[in-house]
Every structure is written in C-alpha cells, then in structure tokens.
Design a protein around this motif. Sequence first.
Motif, PDB file in Angstrom:
ATOM      1  N   PRO A 189      -6.954  -0.347   5.773  1.00  0.00           N
ATOM      2  CA  PRO A 189      -8.159  -0.593   6.566  1.00  0.00           C
ATOM      3  C   PRO A 189      -9.023  -1.649   5.866  1.00  0.00           C
ATOM      4  O   PRO A 189      -8.970  -1.763   4.639  1.00  0.00           O
ATOM      5  CB  PRO A 189      -8.878   0.766   6.565  1.00  0.00           C
ATOM      6  CG  PRO A 189      -7.935   1.752   5.997  1.00  0.00           C
ATOM      7  CD  PRO A 189      -6.917   1.002   5.209  1.00  0.00           C
ATOM      8  N   PRO A 214       1.482  -8.954   3.620  1.00  0.00           N
ATOM      9  CA  PRO A 214       0.337  -8.372   4.327  1.00  0.00           C
ATOM     10  C   PRO A 214      -0.333  -7.233   3.564  1.00  0.00           C
ATOM     11  O   PRO A 214       0.343  -6.482   2.862  1.00  0.00           O
ATOM     12  CB  PRO A 214       0.990  -7.813   5.599  1.00  0.00           C
ATOM     13  CG  PRO A 214       2.375  -7.431   5.182  1.00  0.00           C
ATOM     14  CD  PRO A 214       2.768  -8.431   4.123  1.00  0.00           C
ATOM     15  N   VAL A 215      -1.642  -7.116   3.734  1.00  0.00           N
ATOM     16  CA  VAL A 215      -2.396  -6.009   3.154  1.00  0.00           C
ATOM     17  C   VAL A 215      -2.506  -4.921   4.225  1.00  0.00           C
ATOM     18  O   VAL A 215      -3.328  -5.006   5.123  1.00  0.00           O
ATOM     19  CB  VAL A 215      -3.799  -6.465   2.714  1.00  0.00           C
ATOM     20  CG1 VAL A 215      -4.548  -5.296   2.077  1.00  0.00           C
ATOM     21  CG2 VAL A 215      -3.714  -7.635   1.749  1.00  0.00           C
ATOM     22  N   ASP A 216      -1.627  -3.928   4.140  1.00  0.00           N
ATOM     23  CA  ASP A 216      -1.606  -2.872   5.162  1.00  0.00           C
ATOM     24  C   ASP A 216      -2.587  -1.770   4.782  1.00  0.00           C
ATOM     25  O   ASP A 216      -2.211  -0.718   4.261  1.00  0.00           O
ATOM     26  CB  ASP A 216      -0.189  -2.290   5.295  1.00  0.00           C
ATOM     27  CG  ASP A 216       0.795  -3.327   5.805  1.00  0.00           C
ATOM     28  OD1 ASP A 216       0.417  -4.110   6.682  1.00  0.00           O
ATOM     29  OD2 ASP A 216       1.939  -3.348   5.317  1.00  0.00           O
ATOM     30  N   ARG A 239      -9.594   2.204  -3.832  1.00  0.00           N
ATOM     31  CA  ARG A 239      -8.912   3.461  -4.174  1.00  0.00           C
ATOM     32  C   ARG A 239      -7.410   3.226  -4.313  1.00  0.00           C
ATOM     33  O   ARG A 239      -6.758   3.739  -5.216  1.00  0.00           O
ATOM     34  CB  ARG A 239      -9.161   4.494  -3.085  1.00  0.00           C
ATOM     35  CG  ARG A 239     -10.138   5.549  -3.522  1.00  0.00           C
ATOM     36  CD  ARG A 239     -10.287   6.602  -2.455  1.00  0.00           C
ATOM     37  NE  ARG A 239     -11.696   6.820  -2.228  1.00  0.00           N
ATOM     38  CZ  ARG A 239     -12.193   7.453  -1.169  1.00  0.00           C
ATOM     39  NH1 ARG A 239     -11.395   7.882  -0.222  1.00  0.00           N
ATOM     40  NH2 ARG A 239     -13.474   7.628  -1.054  1.00  0.00           N
ATOM     41  N   LEU A 240      -6.885   2.425  -3.389  1.00  0.00           N
ATOM     42  CA  LEU A 240      -5.447   2.145  -3.448  1.00  0.00           C
ATOM     43  C   LEU A 240      -5.074   1.390  -4.730  1.00  0.00           C
ATOM     44  O   LEU A 240      -4.062   1.677  -5.356  1.00  0.00           O
ATOM     45  CB  LEU A 240      -5.029   1.311  -2.237  1.00  0.00           C
ATOM     46  CG  LEU A 240      -4.735   2.113  -0.979  1.00  0.00           C
ATOM     47  CD1 LEU A 240      -4.689   1.213   0.226  1.00  0.00           C
ATOM     48  CD2 LEU A 240      -3.400   2.837  -1.143  1.00  0.00           C
ATOM     49  N   THR A 268       0.823  -1.212   0.000  1.00  0.00           N
ATOM     50  CA  THR A 268       0.000   0.000   0.000  1.00  0.00           C
ATOM     51  C   THR A 268       0.862   1.269   0.000  1.00  0.00           C
ATOM     52  O   THR A 268       0.363   2.358  -0.277  1.00  0.00           O
ATOM     53  CB  THR A 268      -0.971   0.024   1.204  1.00  0.00           C
ATOM     54  OG1 THR A 268      -0.225  -0.063   2.418  1.00  0.00           O
ATOM     55  CG2 THR A 268      -1.942  -1.135   1.143  1.00  0.00           C
ATOM     56  N   THR A 305     -11.625   1.938   0.533  1.00  0.00           N
ATOM     57  CA  THR A 305     -10.242   2.427   0.639  1.00  0.00           C
ATOM     58  C   THR A 305      -9.301   1.554  -0.190  1.00  0.00           C
ATOM     59  O   THR A 305      -8.435   2.046  -0.912  1.00  0.00           O
ATOM     60  CB  THR A 305      -9.796   2.409   2.118  1.00  0.00           C
ATOM     61  OG1 THR A 305     -10.686   3.207   2.871  1.00  0.00           O
ATOM     62  CG2 THR A 305      -8.389   2.943   2.269  1.00  0.00           C
TER      63      THR A 305
END
Lengths: 369, 359
Positions: free
Chosen positions: B291, B287-289, B299-300, B246, B296
């Motif tokens: 929220p 890992p998916v850092d 959007r990322l 992210t 969100t």
Amino acid sequence: MNIQFRDRPEPSASVSVKSAIADCDIHPARATRDELYPFMAKRWHSHLETYGVQAYHGMMEGPPYPKAQPNASRRDAWPPEGGPQGSSLSFMQKQLLDPYNVALGVLNPLATGQGLRNQDLAGAICSAINDWQIEKWTSKDKRLKASIVVANEDGISAAAEIRKRAGDPNFVQVLLLSRNVEPLGQRRYWPVYEAAQEIGLPVGVHAFGFGGNPLTPSGWPSFYIEEMVGHSQCQQTALASLVLEGVFERYPKLKMVMIEAGFGWAPSLAWRLDKTFEKLHSEVPHLKRKPSQYIRDHIWWTTQPMEDPERRDHLFQTIEWIGWDKLLFATDYPHWDFDEPSRVLPAGVSEANREAFYLGNAKKLYGIS
Amino acid sequence: MTSPIAGGVDCDLHPAVPHLTSLLPYMNDYWRDQVTTRGMTDLVSQSYPTHSPISSRPDWRPAQGKPGADLADMQKQALDRFAVRFGICNPLYGVQMVFSEDMQDAFCRALNNWLAKEWLDKDDRLRGSIVIPTQSVEKSVAEIERRAEDKRFVQVLMLVMGDMPLGKRAYWPIYAAAERLGLAVGIHAGSAYHNPPTSIGWGSYHIEDYVAQATAFQTQLTSLIVEGVFARHPNLKMVMLESGFTWLPAYLWRLHKFWRGIRMETPWVDRAPLEIVRSNIRFSLQPVDAPPDPATLNRLFDHMQSDELLLFSTDYPHWQFDGDEALPPGLSPDLVRKIMIDNPLKTYGRLEFAKEATP
C-alpha cells in the motif's frame, strides 16, 4: 515443529491448554486397507485389488516426494493397538483431544478419491470416506466433525455428493485440495462452490494433491522441502485464480478456508493483486471490488505450520494485516510438523484475540454453538 | 514522495527489439534464410503483450512501435530524468520461447550483438545483460564467455519460468562461468512457456500470469538455496528482477522453518536460508507491491531485516509508478543512497571497472 527430535513427556493435564480449543486440521487414517470396503459397492473392491488407484503422478504406492518420516507423521503417534498414525480414535483421544482440551476437531481426510484419474472410482471412494467418517469418528466422539470429500474433477458428481449431505450435522465443511488439474477458480469447479453455498458450508482448500502439473512454473523440483515450502506458492495461485475468475462475485455467500499452507503470504499477495488490478482491471470487468476485499471477506486461514519469525512483533503485524478474526488454530495431528497449542502464540496477545484464534473464530465459521 | 538522487544505477531497463527482422543483420546466412523463408513471426511473449497497460507507462508509450524501442525516448524518460550514472539493459525479447536449442542459440547471439551495437555503443551510461539459450548449458556457457570479453556486459540474464528449476545441477556450469567472469546472474520475470505459468496449471488471464510471477520467484529461490548453488559458488550474486520483494519476509519465515525441520534431506546447505539471501541474493526495487503508505512500507523494510537487498530500478518502460515517484514514499536518505548507489555497485562488480575498460 519437528517434534520428533524433541524429547518430551506425554502431554498431561499439567501441560495442557487450560481453555478449550478448536483444532481445524486433524487427519484421520484407515487402520487397514479394506476398512472402506463396507461403504463401497463390491465392484470397486475387485477394481481396487486388480488395478489399485491411478493418480496424476506415476507412483502406485506412496508419494512422489518421499516424506521425512513414515506417513509424514510424528514418531510417537503409532497407535499401541497397531495400524498407521491417526487410525485409532482412542489413541487420538488420549494423545490429542483430551490433553489439549479440544472442543471442536475438524477432520480432513487426505488419502481419499481426490486426485484420482478415474472419476467413478474417485466418487465411490469419496462417498465411502464420508460414510466412514461418521461411522468411525464423528458418531463416536461428538467433539469431532467431518469434511465432505468429493470427486474434485467431476463437478456434477461432486455437487451431488455435497447435496446428499445437506443438513447432516456430522459435516462442517466441503474439502478440496490445492493442486488440481486446473487452478481452482476455473469453471469446472463451480458446481462445488454452488452446492456448498446452497447447503451453507464453507469450502476448505487443503495443501497437497497432484493435478498433473509440474510443481513449479519451471518444472519439477528435486526435494521434499521444495514441495513443502511450495505449498504456499500453489495456494497463492489457487487463491488468485478464485478471486480473478469472479467466484466470489458469483457465489457471494461462499466462505473458504486455506488449510496448511501458511498465512504470512496473504498480505503481499493481496497487495500485488490490488496493484496489478489497478492497471489491468479492464481485462477482468466481472470483478466489482478490489481483489483484497474479496480475500478479506471470504477467506479464513488455518494456522499450522505457524509462521515463526524471529521477532514476535513481526508476527503480530502480519496477523493485523490479515485480521485476528480470520485465523483458525490447527495442529495437523498426527503429522510431524504438529503445532503444539501452548507454544504457538507468543505472549502479548489480548484475551479476546487469543480466544478468537484458538476457538471463537472456528466455532463461528463452522456454526458450532 | 522520496526524491531520487543523482548518480544512481537503474538496474532494470528494457530496450525493445522492434521486430525479429531487426536481428537479421546479426545472424549468419543460414538463420537469415530460415527466418525469411519460413516466414517466422515476431517473438512477442504473452508475459508482456505490447498493448497491455503494464507493458508501458501511458506517457512513455510511443506514437508508433513498441514501447522501449527508441534510445532517445529512454534517455529522455529514464536515464536523464533520474540522472543515473549507469543503466542496465535487460532485453525481454521472446527468444526463450522457441523449442530448438540451435534456433535459441542463434537468436540469443544476435540479440546480444544487437544490444551492444544499437544501445551500448550509443550511450556510455548503458550496460548490458547476456541473454542465454538455457536449453543448452554448453551453448549458454559459450555465449557467456564470448560476450563477457566486452566488459560492458555485467550480468547473465535468465527468465524466472523456464524448462527446469534453476537450482538443478545441470545449470551449474552457467553459474560457475558467471562467478569466474565476475558477472551477476539476473533472473527476470517472464516465462518461456515451456511449462504452465503457474504451479497448478494454466489460468485464464494476463493479470493472473503477472501476479503469479512473484510465486515463480519464490519457488526458484527455494530451488537455488536447497540445491546448494551458493555452497558451491559463495561469491555468486543473483538478482531477482521485477520480482516484487514484499513477499520475502514471510517466504523466508516458512523456508527457514522447514529447513530447520528437514535439513537432513539437503545436508550441503551450510547456512540458514536467511543468511544465504543476505549475502547472495538481491532484488530490483520495482514493482513495490505494498500500500502507498510509508508506515506499512517501513514495517516491511523492518521485516526484511536488511537494507542491502534492494537495487534501484525503474523497470522502464513498464508501468510501475507515475511521475517521478520511482522511489516509494517515506524512505530515509541513507536507504535511498544504499538502494540507488551502494547496493548496485556492490552487486555488479563490473560497473566501475567497465568505465575504463570499455572497448
């Protein structure tokens, strides 16, 4: 950015920003080597002549990574009367303060005693720089405000220097650099935070400095561009350290400003901290809130070098994740990566957010009416 | 949640070496003697303390021994559960921490042979990564060439925090060998602890080290790009493993801006950093850092401006998600297919090829 290659006329009222702005990162320089001597005991004059300054890197003069141009400064920023870029008040007024309608300019001196190995010398130079900022700059132009620089590795001396300046309206913040002997959350730096909280000033953390650690966790990189891009990684680590050591639990009124290291990385750092904290909070029981909450409440960010995605909606979404109330406009004058106020923020921002970004947030944070 | 689909590739599995003595059968007499006579201890890295919560998901933690040490557990908990066609084994045993290049070389060779015999031979879905003694480039290349003869090895594995920045020219023979032999180069989270684990020194906590891994990946990506690795090796694929992703968009905005400003310092960088990342760099999913809300995250993904960058991973047995939520919520079926199947197969050229050629 890189305005050296842009052929452009001198700024005049016609290209200036109509509304007043705050510039939260201006770098004042000395015109001559001995300009500080009147503010230092004689003992240090001969010390400097004999031994110079020893930093936590090998170079006696200049930076270990050569800049892209002299003093990392704009090629049009040499003062006509001589001396290095940023050393003339009248030229700074002509080139920056007047045309861009700067109502508040925060001085962040860089070549100070910070990052020197001899702590007595560091303290003497820092104290001299603080006196010099009043004498040469803030007493001569009321738009300018100074930052208290301190011998950062010597907490006791640093705290004394901060308290010495308590209540002096010339100063609006305490200034540290991001790269020190240890990460900034470590206890050796707590006296600085305690004193800053006590006298009610925010602590700015400006990118740069050398603390003896390799600039990456895999050792020393090769290029200036790696150092420059790497400031955001150093700053992320410094901020993580401040949060995880519990600095904001211990000093709940402390405000800090991340200067010249970007802000686009803030959301992903906060998410990563929160996600890891969910699993590992038992290791840091002194934290009572999620890491992102400390960041949201205690941290401000200067804008230069402004994040510059291809699509402006990406920029706006990133700022929304951080908060329009947390950004402080800065130009970085006289450095080469100067952000020109009129070009920084794309169209499509509300008037209230625009005003906060350029001026309101800074006035509020720095207590300027 | 988003449901995984069958036939995917799990690009980050961690089989654990039970103890240094488990590698003794794969060492020669001299090193067997060194290990036993000198009373060497197990090589557990600070990056992953055995009992730290992130080192194993609670329901994947065995009653005894190290998480990830048992093949039957891995089959049941990861390979079968997510119905993968291939699983790539990235051993994180702390062989990089030792300071003698001879010892490191002996331990790496033993580790790679152990992986082939005790894992790859026992489940034909498994593929391997070649762990190399990076203190010696010459020995690293020799080990790559030796193990690459076994087509089940699909990748060379290095740690994100080592002795030197990874773009440094001294390492280039490693990249040349990988490109020549059709291997990807995987860079995994973790430190050899030959340098402080952050660019500003030693922090106090394990959580600090883990959070800092992401910044280490950022500095390595800068080094790889600006030193010119991909100008020299345009077909080389490098995979950032357990790096998080992210941070990538904002990182690239900054790198791109400085590259535009001072590219005269590194004139051999012949494409924009963003283009280099799109063609040569991949990231494991976990890992998916971010929220846990789909808005969100989507959007990322939009900020990343590419759906080809991510490769499915469980990071087994590390604790990155609960239940079957290996994929974050809100992914489109098309993106799921790309992440689980298409992107890994394009990245690891040896995967399909290996099926027939396995010895």
